[in-house]
Design a protein around this motif. Structure first.
Motif, PDB file in Angstrom:
ATOM      1  N   ALA A  34       0.854  -1.191   0.000  1.00  0.00           N
ATOM      2  CA  ALA A  34       0.000   0.000   0.000  1.00  0.00           C
ATOM      3  C   ALA A  34       0.887   1.238   0.000  1.00  0.00           C
ATOM      4  CB  ALA A  34      -0.909  -0.008   1.229  1.00  0.00           C
ATOM      5  N   ILE A  35       0.476   2.275  -0.733  1.00  0.00           N
ATOM      6  CA  ILE A  35       1.267   3.500  -0.822  1.00  0.00           C
ATOM      7  C   ILE A  35       0.454   4.701  -0.339  1.00  0.00           C
ATOM      8  CG2 ILE A  35       2.663   2.566  -2.695  1.00  0.00           C
ATOM      9  CD1 ILE A  35       1.084   4.337  -4.646  1.00  0.00           C
ATOM     10  N   ASP A  36       1.173   5.791  -0.050  1.00  0.00           N
ATOM     11  CA  ASP A  36       0.527   6.965   0.538  1.00  0.00           C
ATOM     12  C   ASP A  36      -0.128   7.868  -0.499  1.00  0.00           C
ATOM     13  OD1 ASP A  36       2.871   7.912  -0.592  1.00  0.00           O
ATOM     14  OD2 ASP A  36       3.440   9.155   1.133  1.00  0.00           O
ATOM     15  N   LYS A  37      -0.859   7.241  -1.407  1.00  0.00           N
ATOM     16  CA  LYS A  37      -1.752   7.926  -2.354  1.00  0.00           C
ATOM     17  C   LYS A  37      -3.119   7.295  -2.133  1.00  0.00           C
ATOM     18  CE  LYS A  37       1.493  10.438  -4.132  1.00  0.00           C
ATOM     19  NZ  LYS A  37       2.305  10.378  -2.899  1.00  0.00           N
ATOM     20  N   TYR A  38      -4.152   8.142  -2.027  1.00  0.00           N
ATOM     21  CA  TYR A  38      -5.406   7.658  -1.454  1.00  0.00           C
ATOM     22  C   TYR A  38      -6.640   7.970  -2.302  1.00  0.00           C
ATOM     23  CZ  TYR A  38      -2.407   7.424   2.663  1.00  0.00           C
ATOM     24  OH  TYR A  38      -1.371   7.135   3.527  1.00  0.00           O
ATOM     25  N   VAL A  39      -7.677   7.165  -2.055  1.00  0.00           N
ATOM     26  CA  VAL A  39      -9.039   7.470  -2.486  1.00  0.00           C
ATOM     27  C   VAL A  39      -9.819   7.868  -1.235  1.00  0.00           C
ATOM     28  CG1 VAL A  39     -11.174   6.578  -3.486  1.00  0.00           C
ATOM     29  CG2 VAL A  39      -8.959   5.870  -4.432  1.00  0.00           C
ATOM     30  N   TYR A  40     -10.480   9.007  -1.295  1.00  0.00           N
ATOM     31  CA  TYR A  40     -11.247   9.526  -0.160  1.00  0.00           C
ATOM     32  C   TYR A  40     -12.742   9.466  -0.460  1.00  0.00           C
ATOM     33  CZ  TYR A  40      -6.801  11.693   1.230  1.00  0.00           C
ATOM     34  OH  TYR A  40      -5.485  11.923   1.578  1.00  0.00           O
ATOM     35  N   ILE A  41     -13.507   9.138   0.555  1.00  0.00           N
ATOM     36  CA  ILE A  41     -14.967   9.194   0.478  1.00  0.00           C
ATOM     37  C   ILE A  41     -15.466  10.059   1.634  1.00  0.00           C
ATOM     38  CG2 ILE A  41     -17.137   7.915   0.725  1.00  0.00           C
ATOM     39  CD1 ILE A  41     -15.857   7.285  -1.908  1.00  0.00           C
ATOM     40  N   THR A  42     -16.276  11.051   1.302  1.00  0.00           N
ATOM     41  CA  THR A  42     -16.941  11.833   2.354  1.00  0.00           C
ATOM     42  C   THR A  42     -18.440  11.554   2.297  1.00  0.00           C
ATOM     43  OG1 THR A  42     -17.322  13.813   0.984  1.00  0.00           O
ATOM     44  CG2 THR A  42     -15.211  13.649   2.135  1.00  0.00           C
ATOM     45  N   LEU A  43     -19.008  11.421   3.460  1.00  0.00           N
ATOM     46  CA  LEU A  43     -20.434  11.146   3.592  1.00  0.00           C
ATOM     47  C   LEU A  43     -21.031  12.198   4.521  1.00  0.00           C
ATOM     48  CD1 LEU A  43     -21.913   7.605   4.174  1.00  0.00           C
ATOM     49  CD2 LEU A  43     -22.824   9.584   5.371  1.00  0.00           C
ATOM     50  N   GLY A 155       0.193  -1.711   4.371  1.00  0.00           N
ATOM     51  CA  GLY A 155       1.492  -2.304   4.630  1.00  0.00           C
ATOM     52  C   GLY A 155       2.085  -3.027   3.433  1.00  0.00           C
ATOM     53  N   LEU A 156       3.137  -3.786   3.698  1.00  0.00           N
ATOM     54  CA  LEU A 156       3.728  -4.721   2.735  1.00  0.00           C
ATOM     55  C   LEU A 156       3.232  -6.098   3.144  1.00  0.00           C
ATOM     56  CD1 LEU A 156       7.368  -3.303   2.676  1.00  0.00           C
ATOM     57  CD2 LEU A 156       5.642  -3.042   0.902  1.00  0.00           C
ATOM     58  N   THR A 157       2.309  -6.645   2.384  1.00  0.00           N
ATOM     59  CA  THR A 157       1.522  -7.781   2.859  1.00  0.00           C
ATOM     60  C   THR A 157       1.523  -8.923   1.860  1.00  0.00           C
ATOM     61  OG1 THR A 157       0.097  -6.193   4.011  1.00  0.00           O
ATOM     62  CG2 THR A 157      -0.722  -8.434   3.806  1.00  0.00           C
ATOM     63  N   CYS A 158       1.650 -10.146   2.383  1.00  0.00           N
ATOM     64  CA  CYS A 158       1.542 -11.369   1.585  1.00  0.00           C
ATOM     65  C   CYS A 158       0.102 -11.872   1.662  1.00  0.00           C
ATOM     66  CB  CYS A 158       2.478 -12.444   2.116  1.00  0.00           C
ATOM     67  SG  CYS A 158       4.224 -11.981   2.151  1.00  0.00           S
ATOM     68  N   PHE A 159      -0.405 -12.319   0.536  1.00  0.00           N
ATOM     69  CA  PHE A 159      -1.760 -12.862   0.489  1.00  0.00           C
ATOM     70  C   PHE A 159      -1.740 -14.230  -0.189  1.00  0.00           C
ATOM     71  CE2 PHE A 159      -2.359  -8.222   0.340  1.00  0.00           C
ATOM     72  CZ  PHE A 159      -3.202  -8.057   1.433  1.00  0.00           C
ATOM     73  N   VAL A 312       5.688   9.975  -9.956  1.00  0.00           N
ATOM     74  CA  VAL A 312       4.894  10.123  -8.735  1.00  0.00           C
ATOM     75  C   VAL A 312       5.711   9.505  -7.599  1.00  0.00           C
ATOM     76  CG1 VAL A 312       2.818   9.421  -7.507  1.00  0.00           C
ATOM     77  CG2 VAL A 312       2.672  10.120  -9.895  1.00  0.00           C
ATOM     78  N   ARG A 313       6.145  10.341  -6.664  1.00  0.00           N
ATOM     79  CA  ARG A 313       6.926   9.837  -5.534  1.00  0.00           C
ATOM     80  C   ARG A 313       5.984   9.357  -4.438  1.00  0.00           C
ATOM     81  NH1 ARG A 313      12.640  13.090  -5.182  1.00  0.00           N
ATOM     82  NH2 ARG A 313      12.809  13.591  -7.405  1.00  0.00           N
ATOM     83  N   PHE A 314       6.408   8.338  -3.709  1.00  0.00           N
ATOM     84  CA  PHE A 314       5.512   7.734  -2.724  1.00  0.00           C
ATOM     85  C   PHE A 314       6.288   7.166  -1.562  1.00  0.00           C
ATOM     86  CE2 PHE A 314       6.821   4.226  -5.397  1.00  0.00           C
ATOM     87  CZ  PHE A 314       6.997   3.171  -4.500  1.00  0.00           C
ATOM     88  N   ARG A 315       5.578   6.910  -0.481  1.00  0.00           N
ATOM     89  CA  ARG A 315       6.043   6.129   0.652  1.00  0.00           C
ATOM     90  C   ARG A 315       5.008   5.034   0.895  1.00  0.00           C
ATOM     91  NH1 ARG A 315      10.442   7.395  -0.215  1.00  0.00           N
ATOM     92  NH2 ARG A 315      11.818   8.796   0.931  1.00  0.00           N
ATOM     93  N   PHE A 316       5.393   4.002   1.637  1.00  0.00           N
ATOM     94  CA  PHE A 316       4.441   2.944   1.955  1.00  0.00           C
ATOM     95  C   PHE A 316       3.460   3.410   3.027  1.00  0.00           C
ATOM     96  CE2 PHE A 316       8.125   0.191   0.560  1.00  0.00           C
ATOM     97  CZ  PHE A 316       7.542  -0.159  -0.652  1.00  0.00           C
ATOM     98  N   ASP A 317       2.255   2.891   2.951  1.00  0.00           N
ATOM     99  CA  ASP A 317       1.200   3.173   3.934  1.00  0.00           C
ATOM    100  C   ASP A 317       0.980   1.924   4.776  1.00  0.00           C
ATOM    101  OD1 ASP A 317      -1.679   4.683   4.589  1.00  0.00           O
ATOM    102  OD2 ASP A 317      -1.850   2.495   4.470  1.00  0.00           O
TER     103      ASP A 317
END
Length: 327
Positions: A34-43, A155-159, A312-317
């Protein structure tokens, strides 16, 4: 007011084995970050009796059944929310159709906000599975489960995707030093192409269902690459990881003629000649982002800029889908 957000993601190995047409017979495995670029939802509850839906379009309707956006309409129906006093707005750091799993992030973020509205507590695994049910079972999208799960967990996750459709998730056992080096040396460049993942994945899905030998063997090999990538990352061998990215990309291109084109291939070769040690197209392919591993980042960045690609520069989330605000 409720605000939820879900991270976008990059695939680090094994991508494509998360489709039911493959894992139901053979089991799947992949690593995602996961990276620190997001989709936001407001309700937001409105005063007037209407439903206001804002995304790339604007909808004003009186009932849930009238909503055109399929994910929003079916999510409200799934959670049995019929309140006509509601405004739902979506925003994203990166546009959809660019290979970073935006649809899965959108769905998990939306469901997180709606569960908060109903005051439900939901484990990330439940959230991911409900998002998968909505997109795959209800809407019939020929997609895998990776995007929803990594958005929910972060995170950095195995599935591991099991034949009974259950999913095991655990953190990649990576050292802090390796994680920081990986974060620093992975570079994302936007090709300028956007595309629908469904069209590319439908071809893979159909061939897997038909037990196409070539497709099945390709995915067997990609799953093994995912496991080898896990070993390389956990042992701190980032040069081997970069090599495996190259091998993965070559096999990924064999799955569909839509996966790449001559322009993307030229950019890829230029990157390898200017500091990239390995790379691949993120997501289903056909456009979106090229990702490279490089320890000569300045030379690579300079050449990609010359070719007109935007970085696009990023960090992990490491938070996954979460509530940003409630009031």
């Amino acid at each position: 007011m409720i605000i939820a957000r879900s991270p976008l993601r990059i695939s680090l190995g094994g991508g494509g084995t998360d489709l039911a047409s493959y894992y139901h017979e053979h089991g799947g495995f992949l690593i995602a970050g996961a990276i620190d670029k997001y989709v936001y939802i407001t309700l937001h509850q409105t005063f007037k009796q209407e439903l206001i839906i804002k995304y790339s379009k604007l909808e004003h309707v009186k009932s849930v059944e009238e909503i055109e956006h399929p994910i929003i309409r079916e999510a409200l129906k799934l959670l049995q929310i019929n309140d006509p006093h509601m405004e739902i707005t979506s925003m994203a750091d990166i546009p959809s159709g660019t290979g970073l799993g935006s649809s899965g992030s959108f769905t998990t973020s939306l469901l997180k906000a709606l569960h908060a509205y109903k005051k439900n507590l939901f484990h990330p695994n439940e959230l991911a599975e409900q998002a998968c049910h909505l997109e795959i079972d209800v809407l019939g999208e020929p997609i895998g489960k990776q995007d929803q799960y990594i958005a929910a967990f972060g995170g950095l996750t195995c599935f591991e995707f099991l034949p009974d459709h259950s999913v095991k998730a655990w953190p990649l056992n990576i050292s802090q030093e390796t994680m920081h080096n990986l974060e620093d040396n992975l570079l994302l460049f936007f090709t300028g192409y956007s595309r629908s993942a469904s069209a590319i994945l439908r071809d893979q899905n159909d061939k897997s269902k038909e037990n196409d030998t070539e497709m099945t063997n390709n995915l067997h090999f990609v799953k093994e690459l995912g496991l080898k990538s896990k070993d390389a990352l956990e042992s701190g061998n980032l040069h081997e990881f970069a090599h495996l990215m190259n091998v993965h990309w070559e096999h990924k291109k064999q799955r569909s003629k839509q996966m790449s084109n001559s322009v993307i291939d030229d950019w890829y070769e230029e990157a390898l000649q200017h500091g990239a040690m390995g790379g691949k197209m993120i997501g289903a392919g056909g456009g979106g982002f090229l990702m490279f591993y490089s320890e000569d980042k300045m030379r690579l960045r300079h050449r990609m800029r010359e070719l007109g690609l935007e970085e696009v520069r990023f960090r992990f989330d490491f938070n996954g889908t979460q509530l940003v605000a409630t009031s």
